[in-house]
Design a protein around this motif. Structure first.
Motif, short mmCIF file in Angstrom:
data_model
loop_
_atom_site.label_atom_id
_atom_site.label_comp_id
_atom_site.label_asym_id
_atom_site.label_seq_id
_atom_site.Cartn_x
_atom_site.Cartn_y
_atom_site.Cartn_z
N GLY A 115 0.71 -1.27 0.00
CA GLY A 115 -0.10 0.08 -0.04
C GLY A 115 0.72 1.31 -0.18
N GLU A 116 2.09 1.13 -0.23
CA GLU A 116 2.98 2.46 -0.06
C GLU A 116 2.57 3.45 -1.04
OE1 GLU A 116 7.48 3.96 0.96
OE2 GLU A 116 6.84 1.67 0.84
N PHE A 117 2.45 3.06 -2.20
CA PHE A 117 1.97 3.82 -3.35
C PHE A 117 0.82 4.75 -3.13
CE2 PHE A 117 4.55 0.57 -5.59
CZ PHE A 117 5.43 1.53 -6.37
N THR A 118 -0.42 4.15 -2.72
CA THR A 118 -1.47 4.70 -2.28
C THR A 118 -1.13 5.58 -1.05
OG1 THR A 118 -2.65 2.98 -3.06
CG2 THR A 118 -3.85 4.43 -1.78
N GLN A 119 -0.40 5.19 0.08
CA GLN A 119 -0.02 5.88 1.16
C GLN A 119 0.67 7.17 0.77
OE1 GLN A 119 2.07 3.71 4.26
NE2 GLN A 119 1.79 5.48 5.66
N ARG A 120 1.46 7.35 -0.31
CA ARG A 120 2.07 8.47 -0.62
C ARG A 120 1.16 9.50 -1.52
NH1 ARG A 120 8.74 7.63 -2.53
NH2 ARG A 120 9.07 6.47 -0.60
N ALA A 121 0.22 8.83 -1.98
CA ALA A 121 -0.72 9.63 -2.78
C ALA A 121 -1.48 10.35 -1.67
CB ALA A 121 -1.74 8.70 -3.70
N PHE A 122 -1.74 9.81 -0.42
CA PHE A 122 -2.72 10.52 0.52
C PHE A 122 -1.73 11.33 1.21
CE2 PHE A 122 -2.76 10.25 5.37
CZ PHE A 122 -4.01 10.80 5.41
N SER A 130 -10.24 8.19 3.23
CA SER A 130 -11.36 7.54 2.65
C SER A 130 -11.46 6.97 1.50
CB SER A 130 -12.78 8.14 2.87
OG SER A 130 -12.84 9.32 1.96
N GLN A 131 -10.92 8.03 0.49
CA GLN A 131 -10.49 7.69 -0.86
C GLN A 131 -9.70 6.47 -1.00
OE1 GLN A 131 -10.21 12.00 -1.91
NE2 GLN A 131 -11.24 11.48 -3.78
N ALA A 132 -8.40 6.61 -0.25
CA ALA A 132 -7.39 5.65 -0.38
C ALA A 132 -7.95 4.34 -0.08
CB ALA A 132 -6.19 5.97 0.60
N GLU A 133 -8.64 4.24 1.06
CA GLU A 133 -9.32 3.11 1.34
C GLU A 133 -10.11 2.53 0.42
OE1 GLU A 133 -10.12 2.88 6.22
OE2 GLU A 133 -10.45 4.91 5.15
N ALA A 134 -10.93 3.20 -0.38
CA ALA A 134 -11.87 2.86 -1.57
C ALA A 134 -11.07 2.32 -2.55
CB ALA A 134 -12.45 3.98 -2.15
N VAL A 135 -9.78 2.65 -2.81
CA VAL A 135 -8.79 1.92 -3.88
C VAL A 135 -8.83 0.49 -3.71
CG1 VAL A 135 -6.34 1.84 -4.95
CG2 VAL A 135 -7.46 4.16 -4.12
N HIS A 452 -8.05 13.87 8.26
CA HIS A 452 -7.69 15.21 8.55
C HIS A 452 -7.08 15.23 9.93
CE1 HIS A 452 -10.31 16.66 5.19
NE2 HIS A 452 -9.40 17.67 5.27
N ILE A 453 -7.52 14.28 10.58
CA ILE A 453 -7.01 13.65 11.97
C ILE A 453 -6.39 12.15 11.62
CG2 ILE A 453 -7.43 13.28 14.07
CD1 ILE A 453 -9.08 16.00 13.93
N ASN A 454 -5.43 12.10 11.98
CA ASN A 454 -5.00 10.80 11.72
C ASN A 454 -3.80 10.26 12.91
OD1 ASN A 454 -2.06 11.09 10.44
ND2 ASN A 454 -3.42 12.15 9.13
N THR A 455 -3.36 9.02 12.92
CA THR A 455 -2.36 8.56 13.86
C THR A 455 -1.38 7.68 13.06
OG1 THR A 455 -3.32 6.68 14.75
CG2 THR A 455 -3.58 8.96 15.93
N ASP A 456 -0.26 7.52 13.11
CA ASP A 456 0.44 6.30 12.53
C ASP A 456 -0.23 4.88 12.61
OD1 ASP A 456 2.22 8.39 11.63
OD2 ASP A 456 3.85 8.07 13.18
N GLU A 457 -0.75 4.80 13.88
CA GLU A 457 -1.23 3.35 14.16
C GLU A 457 -2.28 3.27 13.17
OE1 GLU A 457 -3.05 0.69 17.75
OE2 GLU A 457 -2.77 3.08 17.99
N VAL A 458 -3.28 4.22 12.94
CA VAL A 458 -4.38 3.98 11.99
C VAL A 458 -3.97 3.74 10.66
CG1 VAL A 458 -6.45 5.19 11.06
CG2 VAL A 458 -5.84 5.49 13.61
N LEU A 459 -3.07 4.70 10.19
CA LEU A 459 -2.40 4.63 8.92
C LEU A 459 -1.81 3.01 8.74
CD1 LEU A 459 -0.80 7.99 8.16
CD2 LEU A 459 -3.14 7.24 7.66
N GLY A 460 -1.10 2.67 9.56
CA GLY A 460 -0.57 1.32 9.50
C GLY A 460 -1.17 0.41 9.34
N ASN A 461 -2.66 0.40 9.98
CA ASN A 461 -3.60 -0.55 9.85
C ASN A 461 -4.24 -0.66 8.61
OD1 ASN A 461 -3.04 -1.89 12.68
ND2 ASN A 461 -4.63 -0.36 13.50
N ILE A 462 -4.48 0.80 8.09
CA ILE A 462 -5.07 0.70 6.90
C ILE A 462 -4.28 0.11 5.71
CG2 ILE A 462 -6.00 2.30 5.08
CD1 ILE A 462 -7.07 3.88 7.41
N PHE A 463 -3.05 0.71 5.64
CA PHE A 463 -2.40 0.23 4.34
C PHE A 463 -1.69 -1.15 4.36
CE2 PHE A 463 -2.73 5.09 4.15
CZ PHE A 463 -3.03 5.05 2.93
N LYS A 464 -1.42 -1.62 5.74
CA LYS A 464 -0.75 -2.99 5.45
C LYS A 464 -1.72 -3.94 4.88
CE LYS A 464 -2.74 -4.64 9.89
NZ LYS A 464 -2.51 -5.06 11.58
#
Length: 470
Positions: A115-122, A130-135, A452-464
């Motif tokens: 998911g790193e390409f999409t994570q960089r897009a975010f 929410s758009q990244a998760e829709a990918v 708009h409000i995020n944490t590294d933990e949330v991002l990690g759980n989504i993109f993994k």
């Protein structure tokens, strides 16, 4: 994790194919390509080429030609990630793919994480969370409905709703907090009646989004349909007929099905997850009893319950089956469809696809009665039409925003609770500082959805959970 280096990954599915695509993203994407690419046009360098162009040549290592390829280049900020991107289309040999990948790493690229390409897009503002998760949902979609919902969210339909809500609330919270600065002068900048009307509107919209999750979750994961009834009612025959495959064992012996059998069928773009269950009856067999207990468990979790009845069953047996099933349907959202099977055995039992006896309707207490012959495959299309009626296709056809993500649903539930406190506070004349606190809580949970409000933990759980290369 660094986000200023250059990453690479194979973006196409694993295995052998006609072609494969290897993607790079980062500042050094074009120069790394130049270090291993020999253009068919002598002297051409990738770093000097125009954006959105494609170039033919060979991948070379120590004057050895590895493969003939096409390289497409996309320059920042007009790319998927917002960075310079190069995509190498090579032949689909797994060996060739790995050779090129190793060359890219040897010349300065790093293997991308899932998911790193999409994570960089975010992170680069090309899309919100929410758009990244829709990918990921779009990649995983297995039905037309799931594709449509994911694509609508990826294009920002859901995000636009939330951004509009946050913008309106931010305007009012600014005025409310401005009042606090002039509290000694007893001035009111935020019109309470306008704020109350806005809060009511937002509350209704958030409640509607929350309610849509039951449909969205079903579309995403398949609508669970439990096929239940007495032994030998034809449940397994119906499953096999719907699947057009001998998925379940069919026998005249009672109690053949002792465990749950599941399979998914796509009907007009909607996925239905059919669950064939053990027949309901009184038995001393411990294994069959466990299967019957699982049947009751599946009834409580199914969105649609197909109650199979044998047309030849006596009224008391029918009443028992209906009573057992209804006792375990506890959710108002669950749908009960009574299926009268083996109608081919009785003449004139079906007239114009309708059951010609009122006793079943009286006993079942529902108008959703479908007469079929699973063995002869009669009236199956009527049953599938009845199944489709249980789905809110109007919401899909009108491209309404439908929530499919459990994380979004949880955040919306919390924001709904907060906005209801704001509404109650306005009615009771709550002070501005306490109103402000509740409005900020709404903003917080809406912001969590879009990132708009995020944490590294949330991002990690989504993109993994993304595939590598996306």
């Amino acid at each position: 994790m660094q986000f200023n280096d250059t990453i690479c990954a194979i973006s196409t599915a694993q295995g052998m194919g006609a072609i494969a695509v290897i993607r790079l993203s980062g500042e050094q994407s074009f120069s790394i390509c130049d270090s291993i690419f020999e253009s068919s046009t002598k002297g051409k360098r990738i770093v000097e080429q125009k954006a959105n162009s494609v170039h033919f040549g060979s991948i070379v290592e120590n004057e050895t030609h590895i493969d003939e390829v096409l390289i497409s280049i996309f320059k920042n900020p007009h790319s998927f990630t917002g960075e310079d991107i190069a995509e190498i289309a090579c032949h689909g040999s797994p060996y060739i793919q790995q050779q090129i990948l190793q060359l890219l790493i040897k010349n300065g690229a790093r293997l991308a994480t899932p998911g790193e390409f999409t994570q960089r897009a975010f992170l680069n503002g090309k899309m919100d969370l929410s758009q990244a998760e829709a990918v990921a949902d779009l990649i995983a979609s297995q039905s037309e409905a799931a594709r449509r919902v994911a694509l609508q969210q990826m294009r920002g339909g859901f995000s636009n709703e939330l951004i509009n809500l946050r913008a309106q609330l931010l305007h009012f919270i600014t005025l409310v907090e401005l009042e606090l600065d002039f509290s000694e002068e007893d001035v009111e900048f935020a019109n309470r009646s306008e704020l109350s009307a806005l809060v009511d509107e937002i509350e209704q919209l958030i409640a509607k989004l929350c309610k849509s999750f039951s449909l969205g979750n079903a579309i995403k994961n398949g609508i669970p349909v439990a096929i239940v009834g007495h032994t030998n009612a034809g449940k397994s025959t119906l499953l096999n007929t719907l699947l057009q495959d001998d998925r379940a064992i069919v026998s005249d012996i009672h109690g053949t099905t002792r465990d749950v059998i599941e399979d998914t069928i796509n009907i007009e773009g909607i996925s239905f997850r059919f669950i064939d269950t053990a027949g309901i009856r009184t038995t001393a067999d411990k294994i069959e009893s466990l299967g019957i207990e699982r049947t009751y468990n599946k009834i409580s979790k199914a969105q649609i319950v197909l109650l199979m009845l044998d047309v030849n069953d006596p009224d008391e047996k029918i009443h028992e089956a209906i009573s057992n099933v209804k006792d375990r349907i506890t959710d108002d959202q669950q749908q009960l469809i009574v299926v009268i099977n083996k109608t081919d055995l009785i003449e004139d039992i079906v007239v114009d696809n309708r059951f010609n006896q009122s006793s079943f309707r009286e006993l079942s207490g529902t108008d959703s009665i479908v007469p079929i012959s699973a063995k002869q495959q009669q009236n199956i299309e009527v049953l599938t039409s009845e199944l489709l009626k249980t789905v809110n296709l109007t919401a899909l056809d009108n491209d309404e925003v439908i929530v499919t993500n459990a994380r979004h649903y949880e955040a919306l539930q919390k924001s709904l609770e907060a906005i209801m406190r704001v509404s109650e506070g306005l009615k009771t004349g709550l002070s501005g500082d306490l109103l402000s606190q509740d409005i900020r809580e709404v903003l917080h949970y809406l912001g969590e959805i879009t990132g708009h409000i995020n944490t590294d933990e949330v991002l990690g759980n989504i993109f993994k959970n993304f595939c590598i290369g996306k």
